[in-house]
Design an enzyme around this catalytic site. Structure first.
Site, short mmCIF file in Angstrom:
data_model
loop_
_atom_site.label_atom_id
_atom_site.label_comp_id
_atom_site.label_asym_id
_atom_site.label_seq_id
_atom_site.Cartn_x
_atom_site.Cartn_y
_atom_site.Cartn_z
N THR A 152 12.16 -0.63 -10.66
CA THR A 152 11.04 -1.56 -10.52
C THR A 152 10.46 -1.89 -11.88
OG1 THR A 152 10.50 -0.57 -8.38
CG2 THR A 152 8.81 -1.93 -9.40
N LEU B 213 6.23 4.16 -11.42
CA LEU B 213 7.03 3.06 -10.88
C LEU B 213 8.45 3.59 -10.76
CD1 LEU B 213 5.98 -0.17 -12.85
CD2 LEU B 213 5.36 0.44 -10.52
N ASP B 214 9.11 3.25 -9.66
CA ASP B 214 10.52 3.62 -9.55
C ASP B 214 11.29 3.06 -10.74
OD1 ASP B 214 9.97 4.77 -7.12
OD2 ASP B 214 10.74 3.09 -5.94
N ARG B 215 12.33 3.75 -11.12
CA ARG B 215 13.13 3.31 -12.27
C ARG B 215 13.57 1.85 -12.18
NH1 ARG B 215 18.46 6.36 -14.83
NH2 ARG B 215 18.58 5.06 -16.70
#
Length: 266
Positions: free
Chosen positions: A75, A71-73
């Site tokens: 998100t 997961l993107d940071r």
């Protein structure tokens, strides 16, 4: 990759935030609700970061863990780990084959309806990690389903408009490209609120100043996968909470969001 992650876990990381919320756990698999702002593992993206989901979960449950997706940071939401390398290979292949099912919730600028966006995305290279990579890759297939759950109008001027429109949307990625949801929503001209890379700076500033929102309003609400040992389908939900839930109330999306909660879990 797994060996690298295991080596990183030997680095002592000072823990200063609350324990991670565990959404599902058995002898092979652990799913957590990753907070917005927490890196999955140590990265050159932020050499000053002192906390990482891998190390925090390892310390919390007393076992080495292996992330099987990212997961993107910024998100938040469901992040899946396994406890052994065989299970890791099994689950990573499911993500590669797109046999997992994922659903996200996002607040976007403007009023949007529903549809399917089939819009190829060029590969995004990392300045350091991909410095020596062949950087002439063609655009990759990228497909996202989107559905509006609620719409609102906020009586705050942004730019030339006296009021600002927003939608709560459900996003279902059918492919797994880097920053796919953020880039697809930008392409549709409905960028996700709080997106500093692909979003609208004026609306991001308004949310910071009026609603104290300093995060990306994108949340991985649901993930399902085939268990690597039992071969049963497992479903994991991460309910909205904290600042995300608060801002839905502030901009009058919370009541409708609650009404849609049952449909999100079907």
């Amino acid at each position: 990759m797994l060996a690298t992650v295991a080596e990183q876990q030997d680095i002592v990381v000072e823990s200063s935030t609350p324990e991670l919320t565990i959404l599902y756990q058995d002898d092979y698999v652990v799913a957590i609700d990753k907070p917005s702002g927490l890196l999955v593992h140590r990265s050159w993206l932020d050499t000053n970061a002192t906390e990482f989901a891998v190390q925090k979960l390892r310390d919390q449950i007393g076992q080495h863990v292996y992330p099987v997706h990212r997961l993107d940071r910024p998100t938040s939401g469901v992040l899946l780990f396994v406890l052994d390398k065989d299970s890791a290979r099994h689950l990573m292949q499911q993500f590669i084959d797109h046999t997992t099912e994922k659903r996200y919730l996002a607040v976007v600028r403007g009023h949007i309806d529903q549809g399917i966006l089939d819009y190829p995305l060029k590969y995004q290279y990392d300045k350091i990690a991909d410095k020596k990579a062949d950087q002439i890759k063609p655009a990759q297939d990228a497909i996202t389903e989107y559905r509006c759950l609620a719409k609102t109008e906020v009586p705050i001027a942004v730019g030339p408009y006296q009021a600002s429109r927003y939608s709560l949307v459900e996003l279902v990625p059918k492919t797994g490209r880097k920053h796919q949801l953020r880039r697809h929503m930008k392409h549709l001209r409905h960028p996700i609120v709080g997106d500093t890379s692909h979003g609208d700076g004026k609306h991001n500033t308004m949310f910071r100043e009026h609603f104290a929102i300093h995060r990306l309003l994108l949340h991985a609400e649901y993930l399902s996968f085939i268990h690597p040992k039992t071969e049963q389908r497992i479903e994991v939900h991460a309910p909205l909470s904290g600042d995300f839930l608060r801002v839905l109330s502030d901009i009058q999306l919370s009541d409708i969001e609650a009404q849609n909660n049952n449909s999100l879990q079907k």
